[in-house]
Design a protein around this motif. Structure first.
Motif, PDB file in Angstrom:
ATOM      1  N   GLU A 188      -6.699   5.363  -0.543  1.00  0.00           N
ATOM      2  CA  GLU A 188      -7.309   4.026  -0.545  1.00  0.00           C
ATOM      3  C   GLU A 188      -6.735   3.115  -1.635  1.00  0.00           C
ATOM      4  O   GLU A 188      -7.442   2.324  -2.237  1.00  0.00           O
ATOM      5  N   GLY A 189      -5.443   3.252  -1.893  1.00  0.00           N
ATOM      6  CA  GLY A 189      -4.759   2.382  -2.835  1.00  0.00           C
ATOM      7  C   GLY A 189      -4.494   2.984  -4.197  1.00  0.00           C
ATOM      8  O   GLY A 189      -3.726   2.430  -4.977  1.00  0.00           O
ATOM      9  N   VAL A 190      -5.103   4.106  -4.495  1.00  0.00           N
ATOM     10  CA  VAL A 190      -4.930   4.708  -5.814  1.00  0.00           C
ATOM     11  C   VAL A 190      -3.483   5.168  -6.008  1.00  0.00           C
ATOM     12  O   VAL A 190      -2.908   4.992  -7.093  1.00  0.00           O
ATOM     13  N   THR A 191      -2.874   5.729  -4.974  1.00  0.00           N
ATOM     14  CA  THR A 191      -1.480   6.167  -5.088  1.00  0.00           C
ATOM     15  C   THR A 191      -0.570   4.988  -5.405  1.00  0.00           C
ATOM     16  O   THR A 191       0.276   5.064  -6.310  1.00  0.00           O
ATOM     17  N   VAL A 248       0.597  -5.313 -13.187  1.00  0.00           N
ATOM     18  CA  VAL A 248      -0.129  -4.715 -12.064  1.00  0.00           C
ATOM     19  C   VAL A 248      -1.578  -5.163 -12.137  1.00  0.00           C
ATOM     20  O   VAL A 248      -2.213  -5.096 -13.188  1.00  0.00           O
ATOM     21  N   VAL A 249      -2.102  -5.643 -11.004  1.00  0.00           N
ATOM     22  CA  VAL A 249      -3.514  -6.000 -10.910  1.00  0.00           C
ATOM     23  C   VAL A 249      -4.233  -4.929 -10.091  1.00  0.00           C
ATOM     24  O   VAL A 249      -3.624  -3.987  -9.607  1.00  0.00           O
ATOM     25  N   GLY A 250      -5.528  -5.079  -9.938  1.00  0.00           N
ATOM     26  CA  GLY A 250      -6.326  -4.090  -9.241  1.00  0.00           C
ATOM     27  C   GLY A 250      -6.042  -4.017  -7.741  1.00  0.00           C
ATOM     28  O   GLY A 250      -5.414  -4.902  -7.148  1.00  0.00           O
ATOM     29  N   ILE A 251      -6.520  -2.974  -7.128  1.00  0.00           N
ATOM     30  CA  ILE A 251      -6.329  -2.724  -5.700  1.00  0.00           C
ATOM     31  C   ILE A 251      -6.922  -3.873  -4.888  1.00  0.00           C
ATOM     32  O   ILE A 251      -8.061  -4.276  -5.111  1.00  0.00           O
ATOM     33  N   ASP A 252      -6.131  -4.409  -3.966  1.00  0.00           N
ATOM     34  CA  ASP A 252      -6.517  -5.499  -3.051  1.00  0.00           C
ATOM     35  C   ASP A 252      -6.829  -6.813  -3.759  1.00  0.00           C
ATOM     36  O   ASP A 252      -7.472  -7.688  -3.184  1.00  0.00           O
ATOM     37  N   PRO A 296      -1.428  -3.431  -5.571  1.00  0.00           N
ATOM     38  CA  PRO A 296      -1.574  -2.300  -4.665  1.00  0.00           C
ATOM     39  C   PRO A 296      -2.651  -2.616  -3.623  1.00  0.00           C
ATOM     40  O   PRO A 296      -3.626  -3.311  -3.930  1.00  0.00           O
ATOM     41  N   THR A 297      -2.453  -2.147  -2.408  1.00  0.00           N
ATOM     42  CA  THR A 297      -3.482  -2.360  -1.388  1.00  0.00           C
ATOM     43  C   THR A 297      -4.063  -1.033  -0.942  1.00  0.00           C
ATOM     44  O   THR A 297      -3.460   0.029  -1.106  1.00  0.00           O
ATOM     45  N   SER A 298      -5.228  -1.114  -0.369  1.00  0.00           N
ATOM     46  CA  SER A 298      -5.959   0.085   0.046  1.00  0.00           C
ATOM     47  C   SER A 298      -5.520   0.610   1.409  1.00  0.00           C
ATOM     48  O   SER A 298      -6.170   1.480   1.961  1.00  0.00           O
ATOM     49  N   VAL A 299      -4.419   0.105   1.947  1.00  0.00           N
ATOM     50  CA  VAL A 299      -3.945   0.577   3.245  1.00  0.00           C
ATOM     51  C   VAL A 299      -3.050   1.796   3.059  1.00  0.00           C
ATOM     52  O   VAL A 299      -2.472   2.008   2.004  1.00  0.00           O
ATOM     53  N   GLY A 314       0.843  -1.190   0.000  1.00  0.00           N
ATOM     54  CA  GLY A 314       0.000   0.000   0.000  1.00  0.00           C
ATOM     55  C   GLY A 314       0.880   1.242   0.000  1.00  0.00           C
ATOM     56  O   GLY A 314       1.969   1.234  -0.579  1.00  0.00           O
ATOM     57  N   MET A 315       0.426   2.300   0.668  1.00  0.00           N
ATOM     58  CA  MET A 315       1.138   3.579   0.725  1.00  0.00           C
ATOM     59  C   MET A 315       1.513   4.033  -0.685  1.00  0.00           C
ATOM     60  O   MET A 315       0.633   4.295  -1.469  1.00  0.00           O
TER      61      MET A 315
END
Length: 174
Positions: free
Chosen positions: A133-136, A151-155, A123-126, A102-103
């Motif tokens: 919420e993971g967009v960064t 790269v796959v989707g968030i979480d 990427p994670t939403s943490v 995340g981050m």
């Protein structure tokens, strides 16, 4: 004939499935029954921080359902770069690495710069502040200067594990 999985299950769904299939394995909100036979594959699932563990758990249980037991590296994010570098041999020996962070999502770039193996980034939403919420992490992973990272989707631990299985299955067919 293949594995049967239920991911992101609610407690009601978990209870219903366990009533019908008491032999099922439950890890978090993922259930597995009728797993594939074990297979030889050197896959590493590397998570940056402890908050990323639920997504790492999901990726690992999906891999396990397909017969792959991953080596787990936890809490090796770039905020403690010495922990990542301590695992360098493990990373260099891997035939595929799933990174979960995340981050700002920098773990994917760091590992992608160290290993020639395929790297799948999740990427994670943490995170807090500008983590959004993971967009960064998602955008950073897409903008990585370590070429060729998937790269796959968030979480999406499930999606990362399935991308890994596609790579491994294709390699086995060659």
């Amino acid at each position: 004939a293949g594995p049967v999985l239920l991911t992101r299950a609610t407690q009601e769904q978990i209870n219903a499935l366990l009533a019908a299939h008491p032999e099922a394995t439950v890890v978090g909100s993922t259930l597995v029954w009728r797993s594939a036979a074990p297979r030889d594959a050197n896959v590493v699932v590397a998570s940056a921080g402890t908050a990323d563990l639920p997504v790492a758990d999901e990726a690992c249980v999906v891999l396990e359902a397909h017969g792959v037991t991953a080596t787990r590296l936890t809490d090796i994010g770039v905020a403690g770069l010495h922990r990542l570098l301590a695992e360098l041999d493990t990373l260099l020996e891997a035939e595929l690495v799933i990174t979960i962070a995340g981050m700002e999502g920098a773990l994917a770039t760091a590992i992608g710069g160290l290993t020639a193996a395929p790297v799948i980034a999740v990427p994670t939403s943490v995170g807090y502040g500008a983590a959004l919420e993971g967009v960064t992490a998602l955008l950073a992973m897409h903008a990585t200067c370590a070429a060729g990272i998937t790269v796959v989707g968030i979480d999406n631990g499930f999606g990362a594990a399935m991308a890994a299985m596609r790579i491994l299955n294709h390699k086995d067919q060659s």
